[in-house]
Design an enzyme around this catalytic site. Structure first.
Site, PDB file in Angstrom:
ATOM      1  N   GLU A   1      -0.648  -1.825  -5.856  1.00 42.47           N
ATOM      2  CA  GLU A   1      -1.986  -1.891  -5.266  1.00 42.47           C
ATOM      3  C   GLU A   1      -2.908  -0.999  -6.077  1.00 42.47           C
ATOM      4  O   GLU A   1      -2.436  -0.098  -6.777  1.00 42.47           O
ATOM      5  CB  GLU A   1      -1.951  -1.417  -3.810  1.00 42.47           C
ATOM      6  CG  GLU A   1      -1.642   0.058  -3.649  1.00 42.47           C
ATOM      7  CD  GLU A   1      -2.680   0.809  -2.838  1.00 42.47           C
ATOM      8  OE1 GLU A   1      -3.852   0.388  -2.858  1.00 42.47           O
ATOM      9  OE2 GLU A   1      -2.327   1.805  -2.213  1.00 42.47           O
TER      10      GLU A   1
ATOM     11  N   ASP B   1       0.863  -1.185   0.000  1.00 41.00           N
ATOM     12  CA  ASP B   1       0.000   0.000   0.000  1.00 41.00           C
ATOM     13  C   ASP B   1       0.893   1.226   0.000  1.00 41.00           C
ATOM     14  O   ASP B   1       1.886   1.271   0.715  1.00 41.00           O
ATOM     15  CB  ASP B   1      -0.871   0.012   1.265  1.00 41.00           C
ATOM     16  CG  ASP B   1      -1.909  -1.086   1.209  1.00 41.00           C
ATOM     17  OD1 ASP B   1      -2.094  -1.666   0.124  1.00 41.00           O
ATOM     18  OD2 ASP B   1      -2.500  -1.381   2.255  1.00 41.00           O
TER      19      ASP B   1
END
Lengths: 555, 933
Positions: free
Chosen positions: A144, A119
């Site tokens: 992501e 992330d």
């Protein structure tokens, strides 16, 4: 990298199963974490375990000892520190934003290189910087894509809306509940509020409900080097995580009169303390619930965001009247679609794989990456295998001559429509791969020698009619005449004359007496005209044709 | 002494070299030893051994720094050895030796002035071959120091361009920096070379190394700018600008801070782009209009899409690093300077930056907002009010200053905001009393801008005043002065009747005259303020009865304006320095008369502004004129335009600005309220004084004479139309004489008189003949006045501005001149005259605080010598000594304006017979009674 585990951040969706994996499943390989992740993970895991077991009474997946043992195996790494895991595998961590200690991982196996982003956040927030990575040669980027279609505007108006909503609530005597995860958003929003409180000189108390957040704050205060420039510089005078207006919450304060702001876990109002407070505060129209970010379907948080319900079913069947105001905080620690595009564009990898997102929006983004950036993109489902070509380098020996020519620059300028420069150094090299021999780079002049071949030269030839037959047929005069013509038109050309031939550079022309010359294209026969049989090398391509044109004019 | 010779070359060890060095360093070593050391070392140079060469060069350079007299010889021998090395062989050792020799030569010639020019012996060819042959570590030095040698820029250019292809990133970086410097020096404008350079720099935007990318951005911006300038057609230029701008946009999301900072700076350098692109930079979402639109970009293969610009400034403003945010705000400012239409969203984005944690970012944002406010585009909304008010009470002095500057221009939509704003200003005043003068000035402007709300503000503060007057100790408080300032600004805006202000307010203000005039010194001086206040007090007390013409007000104004005469009208603004820097560096590339072109462009704008003002939009016209002034300030005097010409332009625009203001009052009706009449009168006075000044202060006027004279005629017409029924005759007289003078001028110059002049001449009889003025005719004449025609501006190089500096050396409050009451005293003045023509009459005016004054004629023999600048001492004898222990006099120098059309009006007094235009600020002279002891 099947036998090696890197934890990219300390959120539960990344670190949650780790003790189970190592202690229960028996994974034995190395585990790498950034320093903050290593510090924060045990807190998170212990909290998770407690909620699961102590509150919900579910079967415990791992114990406290498991956690402790697991953490002992973790190797902490720093940003940009390159780790040679084994002979082939090399890993390096880059700053990812998102949450304190989150990293992107660069991994290189042999010559193939990938980046797994985990992330990340491409814009800075109050306490964390934006993701930062070098421009690397990559075969694959795994990114992501939580917000694969969202494009967020400027963050300032969003922050302002949130602050104004909270301010309005407390100014009207209401209580503001901010359910949030213990890590990241809580600190972010709290910093925002603390600053605002300071600026507007508001005296309303701000509370942290859980001990977890308070413990996490302690680590935040220590791990200043992982925060943004702003926090780093401020902390010389005042540590921004020493919130001036924040106090500990006591259960008895739920019903205390007067306005307040409360941060309570968990974030999606699915259980725990935040839900309990919600039960008490929701019926009053003065109060406010500010829901940060994303909520999983089925949670109370999701129900509140989906519409404007007047009553909400809690999990145990009780119903609660919702008359309070709902504010959705529009910032998230995940990058938006533009951020993903920007990162992809910056890194320009050979392939992209999108993960951690919802399929339809991922497909849209995939389309965009393929069409705009012209990079093949994949959206594999769980368990699906994607294979991409990877780089392999061939090691080659270089010959001495080539090395020598490489040591000093060899520029070539060409000037057709604009000035262009090329460095001929490497262009001079020729890669020779012979069977059962190692590859070798030689200088282009050596090629024939190495291959035991002769050099071939391309020449141009043209038998050109220069004069009609008839008048005084003196070759010497003709050559003289031509030579003056050529020197008239092409100033600076060095012309060498002989009895029946002339030479300019590599251009040679001699009177042709053959009846049928193979270089002759004209149908005029030898009896009608005098021919000059010319040949010249490729290097003087243009020169040659120019001279021919001059001579043809003579005709 | 034999030492040098005794060392055989073979046995040369480091120890021997060390002892040679000690001989060199020792100041007592005899000259003969030194000379043999020199011989020995130069002998070493020619040996092939590179290790020895290294030491020999080092020792020679030491020797040169100890014995300056040997430097030329050392230079000579090292230089000849360098040439030898170049010719010998291509061995790596020799190449290193060559570079080391170069280092020594460069430092030698820089340390010794005697051989400073010798360095040019190293021609381009030698330098290039050294540079190409040098080993990598040395190559960096050679490229970095290339500018120290007098190598032709064409050679440098080729080398730099070539080395942008080097495999080593540091070399690429240095090469790019070199290219940037060459471009800034302005030596290159060959189209192919420029495009080639730009393209190469664009290619390097994708380099793997951060430092190379940031250098590449710089190179792209400067070469892009040159490339844009080289385009002939406007259309091409705009396309090219967009292409460069988008190219830069594509790298705005770079991960390196330096690169991002450079990109935003580069936007500032490019300075402009199409509106569609600007709009796109403010939104991260790709806007509909921009989709698929691809400006022609034949320069690089990358198709530049407007989408590349998506959200550029949003990213810049929310960047993690303040350096980037600062650069972004700054370039935003530059873009707003050049874009006529700048969207409102932009303003909101800037407003957000007022909350930034870094002072420098907030300051830049305020500066940008100030500029936007100056253009009249600033609407402060309630949402942003707190940010703005925070700035007013900011801890940083600069920020408060800028915030007040915006306050002076701001227009707030409702009373609530106005009240809040005033409250915060008062709070700021309490917190930072040192800001009082500027705060007062800001309130004065603020009051004028918010005339609508003043009634209620007056009410609010009148109560306070009432309370305060009872309590003497509080009377002087900051609050009272601030509120008074706000109230007294009211009569200057025409929407508030003076009667609603209690006369008390004006009389209290009189008590604070010093304080107020200090704050308002950029608008009016103390005398004028005094006149204004007494006048208003009188009007307010008599509640609007007609006032008596020729009162103290106008007199005071006349005196007051002379003080301002020497002041420059223009204040340099932020973007001017920026702009002129680039203009100067690339001056060669621009067409030679670029400046003149620019002036013509400004003239067009003035004309347009005049037309706008005539059509009734005086506010817009004034804004445009103010912008013209700012633009003019960006010009620096050079060969194509003289300083005098620029000053003339400035003064001219100022006059037009005043006339536009006059026009705004004139347009509605002839019968206007008294307080406007006062203002109008003041304005007309100012115009006349300014015109007089222009005529006296500039020499070398060619066609400009007709320009100024027409303005004088125009002023006369205005006067006749509007005001002076009593002084009609004198104005008609002036009109007639000016017209005939101007006709004479046209005859002499063989030029055609303008329509305005011929028309006015025709109707002269009509106007002046009858007792009643023919108003229709006058109005018609006034309306056909077309400001100017472009050919009236020749702006020749002869155009010069007369200026004077006056000092009273050695005088000050603590070192006064002694005097005896009743006896004359001499004041020693040091006078510097610049461009003063021969046949002028200069007067020294000495005045006392009670406005009595004395004129002293400055003897022309003192300054009638040749030369532009003259400096001399002058003793002025004054009889104005008082019976006081100490007092001050004020002295200044004026030029007597002897125009034919003026009637002598001071026949009886000693002193100048004509009006005097003052050329410098008044100096104070302190005098002290001689003590009896």
């Amino acid at each position: 990298m099947g036998y090696n585990c890197v934890c990219r951040n300390s959120h539960m969706d990344h670190v949650g199963a780790l003790p189970y994996f190592t202690e229960v499943c028996g994974y034995n390989g190395p585990i790498y974490m950034s320093y903050p992740t290593k510090a924060l993970s045990p807190l998170m895991l212990e909290d998770y375990r407690r909620v699961m077991v102590d509150r919900r009474g579910e079967e415990e997946l791992f114990t406290t000892t498991h956690i402790a043992n697991c953490m002992k195996k973790v190797i902490a790494i720093d940003l940009k520190q390159t780790i040679q895991v084994d002979e082939d595998l090399q890993i390096r961590a880059y700053y990812a934003g998102h949450v304190l200690g989150a990293v992107m991982v660069y991994a290189k196996v042999g010559d193939a290189a990938i980046v797994y982003t985990g992330d990340y956040n491409m814009t800075t927030d109050r306490h964390l910087g934006a993701a930062k990575i070098d421009r690397l040669q990559l075969d694959l980027l795994i990114s992501e894509s939580t917000y694969a279609t969202t494009i967020r505007g400027s963050k300032y108006p969003r922050e302002r809306e949130f602050l104004q909503a909270v301010h309005k609530c407390v100014a009207g005597g209401g209580k503001a509940l901010i359910p949030s995860f213990a890590l990241g958003r809580a600190q972010e929003l709290c910093m925002l509020l603390d600053d605002y409180w300071e600026r507007m000189n508001i005296k309303v108390p701000i509370y942290f409900s859980s001990g977890l957040t308070i413990q996490a704050n302690m680590y935040y205060k220590m791990l200043i080097s992982w925060t943004s420039q702003n926090v780093k510089e401020k902390h010389n005078t005042h540590n921004p995580f020493d919130f001036k207006n924040v106090k500990d919450f006591d259960r008895s304060l739920i019903h205390a009169p007067g306005p307040c702001v409360l941060f309570a876990t968990p974030g999606m109002l699915c259980a725990g303390f935040s839900l309990e407070v919600f039960k008490h505060w929701a019926p009053s129209p003065l109060n406010l619930v500010a829901l940060p970010g994303y909520s999983v379907a089925g949670t109370v948080g999701h129900k509140l965001m989906a519409g404007k319900p007047t009553t909400v079913d809690l999990y145990n069947g009780t119903k609660v009247d919702v008359r309070c105001k709902i504010h959705q905080v529009a910032f998230s620690p995940h990058t938006d679609a533009k951020g993903i595009m920007d990162l992809t564009k910056f890194l320009s990898p050979k392939n992209v794989v999108l993960v951690h997102g919802e399929k339809p929006s991922m497909m849209t983004l995939k389309e965009k990456i393929t069409s705009e950036l012209d990079i093949p993109c994949f959206v594999p489902a769980n368990g699906e295998t994607v294979s991409v070509a990877s780089t392999t380098f061939v090691k080659a020996k270089a010959s001495d001559m080539f090395l020598k020519s490489c040591s000093s620059p060899n520029f070539k300028f060409s000037n057709s429509s604009q000035l262009r420069v090329t460095d001929q150094r490497t262009a001079d090299g020729v890669l020779v791969i012979e069977k059962s021999k190692k590859a070798k780079i030689v200088h282009q002049d050596e090629v024939s020698e190495v291959l035991h071949e002769k050099n071939h030269v391309v020449c141009l030839a043209y038998c050109c009619p220069v004069k009609a037959k008839g008048e005084s047929d003196n070759d010497v005069d003709l050559i003289k005449q031509l030579s003056t013509k050529i020197s008239e038109i092409m100033s600076g050309a060095q012309i060498h004359e002989a009895e029946n031939s002339l030479q300019v550079g590599s251009f040679k022309g001699a009177v042709c007496l053959k009846e049928k010359c193979m270089h002759r294209t004209e149908i005029i026969s030898c009896s009608e005209a005098v021919f000059l049989c010319c040949n010249w090398s490729v290097a003087d391509l243009e020169l040659g044709w120019e001279i021919i044109n001059v001579m043809k004019l003579n005709l | 002494m034999e030492e040098g010779d005794s060392i055989s070359a073979e046995s040369l060890s480091l120890e021997t070299l060390a002892s040679i060095r000690s001989l060199i360093i020792n100041a007592d070593t005899s000259d003969s030893v030194i000379s043999s050391v020199f011989d020995f070392l130069t002998g070493l140079l020619s040996r092939g051994d590179s290790a020895i060469l290294h030491h020999a060069l080092k020792l020679l350079s030491d020797l040169a720094s100890r014995r300056k007299e040997l430097a030329p010889h050392i230079f000579e021998s090292v230089f000849s050895n360098l040439l030898r090395l170049q010719n010998v062989a291509a061995e790596a050792n020799h190449k290193r030796g060559a570079v080391e020799s170069l280092v020594v030569l460069a430092s030698l010639s820089e340390r010794n002035h005697g051989i400073a020019t010798e360095l040019s012996k190293i021609d381009g060819e030698v330098f290039a071959s050294i540079c190409l042959g040098a080993p990598i570590s040395y190559r960096l030095w050679v490229l970095r120091n290339a500018e120290r040698f007098n190598v032709p820029s064409s050679v440098l250019f080729t080398l730099y361009l070539g080395f942008t292809k080097d495999p080593y990133p540091y070399i690429r970086e240095v090469a790019l920096n070199g290219l940037t410097n060459i471009c800034k020096a302005g030596d290159f404008n060959h189209a192919h070379a420029v495009e080639g350079c730009y393209t190469r720099a664009v290619e390097l935007l994708g380099d793997a190394e951060d430092s190379v990318r940031s250098s590449a951005v710089r190179a792209v911006s400067v070469w892009g700018k040159v490339m844009i300038a080289s385009k002939d057609e406007e259309m091409n230029r705009r396309e090219c600008t967009d292409a460069v701008f988008l190219q830069l946009c594509s790298i705005v999301r770079d991960m390196s801070v330096d690169v991002r900072v450079e990109v935003f700076r580069a936007f500032g350098i490019i300075g402009t782009a199409s509106e569609i692109i600007i709009l796109q930079t403010l939104s991260k979402k790709v806007l509909g209009a921009g989709k698929g639109k691809k400006p022609q970009n034949h320069l690089s293969n990358v198709s530049a899409d407007v989408a590349a610009a998506a959200g550029v400034f949003i990213h810049g403003f929310e960047d993690e690093f303040y350096e980037v945010r600062e650069a972004a705000v700054d370039s935003f400012h530059s873009l707003s300077v050049n874009s006529i239409k700048f969207p409102d969203e932009a303003v909101y984005l800037l407003m957000d930056m007022l909350y930034d944690d870094y002072m420098v970012v907030r300051l830049k944002a305020l500066e940008a907002l100030h500029h936007i406010a100056d253009l009249g585009n600033l609407k402060i909304q309630e949402t942003y009010m707190p940010a703005f008010l925070d700035a007013i009470v900011d801890t940083s002095e600069n920020i408060r200053f800028e915030a007040r500057n915006i306050l002076k221009l701001a227009k707030l939509p409702d009373l609530k905001l106005v009240n809040k704003c005033v409250d915060d200003v008062l709070k700021s005043l309490e917190m930072y009393p040192q800001d009082e003068p500027d705060t007062l000035s800001a309130l004065f402007h603020f009051g004028q801008n918010h005339a609508n709300f003043l009634t209620s503000l007056v009410k609010r503060f009148s109560e306070k005043l009432g309370v305060a007057s009872g309590n003497k100790s509080e009377f002087n408080s900051l609050h009272i002065s601030a509120s008074l300032m706000l109230i007294i600004s009211a009569p200057l805006s025409n929407k508030l009747s003076i009667a609603s202000i209690p006369p008390m307010a004006f009389s209290y203000s009189l008590a604070m005259l010093g304080k107020f005039s200090c704050g308002l010194q950029d608008i009016m001086d103390q005398d004028m303020l005094l006149a204004y206040l007494t006048h208003c007090a009188f009007l307010s007390a008599s509640s609007g009865t007609e006032f008596n013409k020729g009162d103290i007000f106008c007199h005071a104004y006349r005196h007051g304006d002379a003080d301002l005469a020497g002041n420059a009208v223009l204040l340099p603004s932020k973007d001017t320095t920026n702009e002129s820097k680039y203009m100067a560096s690339e001056a060669e590339l621009e067409i030679r008369n670029q400046a003149l072109k620019f002036v013509n462009y400004i003239l067009l704008k003035i004309k347009a502004a005049w037309l706008i003002s005539q059509s009734g939009c005086s506010k817009e016209a004034l804004q445009a004129l103010r912008a013209c002034k700012q633009e003019l300030a960006t010009l620096t005097p050079d060969s194509s335009i003289s300083n005098g010409a620029l000053q003339f332009m400035c003064q001219y625009i100022h006059v037009i600005e005043l006339l536009a203001q006059v026009w705004s009052h004139l347009e509605y009706s002839r019968h206007i309220s008294t307080c406007i009449a006062v203002e109008l009168d003041m304005l007309m006075e100012e115009v006349e004084i300014k015109l007089m000044e222009i005529r006296c202060r500039f020499t070398g006027l060619a066609m400009e004479v007709s320009l100024v004279m027409e303005l004088v005629i125009f002023c006369c017409l205005l006067r006749l139309y509007r005001f002076e029924t009593c002084c009609r005759l004198s104005y008609i007289e002036k009109l007639t004489s000016t017209i005939s003078q101007l006709e004479l001028h046209h005859e002499q110059q063989c030029t055609n008189p303008s329509d305005f002049l011929t028309e006015t001449k025709k109707s002269l009889q009509e106007i002046g003949g009858s007792a009643n003025i023919n108003l229709c005719r006058l109005l018609h004449l006034i309306k056909i006045f077309s400001c100017f025609s472009p050919e009236q501006f020749t702006l020749s190089g002869n155009l010069q501005c007369v200026s004077v500096e006056l000092e009273v050396p050695g005088n000050g409050p603590y070192s006064p001149i002694s005097f005896l009451p009743g006896l004359p005293v001499a004041i020693q003045c040091e006078i510097t005259l610049l461009n003063v023509p021969r046949d002028t009459c200069l007067w020294l005016r000495i005045s006392r605080s009670d406005e009595t004054c004395q004129f002293v004629y400055v003897d022309p023999n003192l300054y009638n010598s040749d030369g532009r600048e003259k400096r001399f001492m002058f003793s002025a004898v004054t009889y104005m000594t008082l019976r006081a222990v100490m007092f001050t006099l004020r002295v200044s120098i004026g030029i007597e304006c002897m125009f034919e059309e003026d009637v002598c009006y001071r026949k009886r007094h000693p002193g100048p017979k004509h009006p005097v235009a003052y050329l410098c600020k008044e100096r104070e002279v302190h005098l002290n009674l001689v003590s009896r002891t």
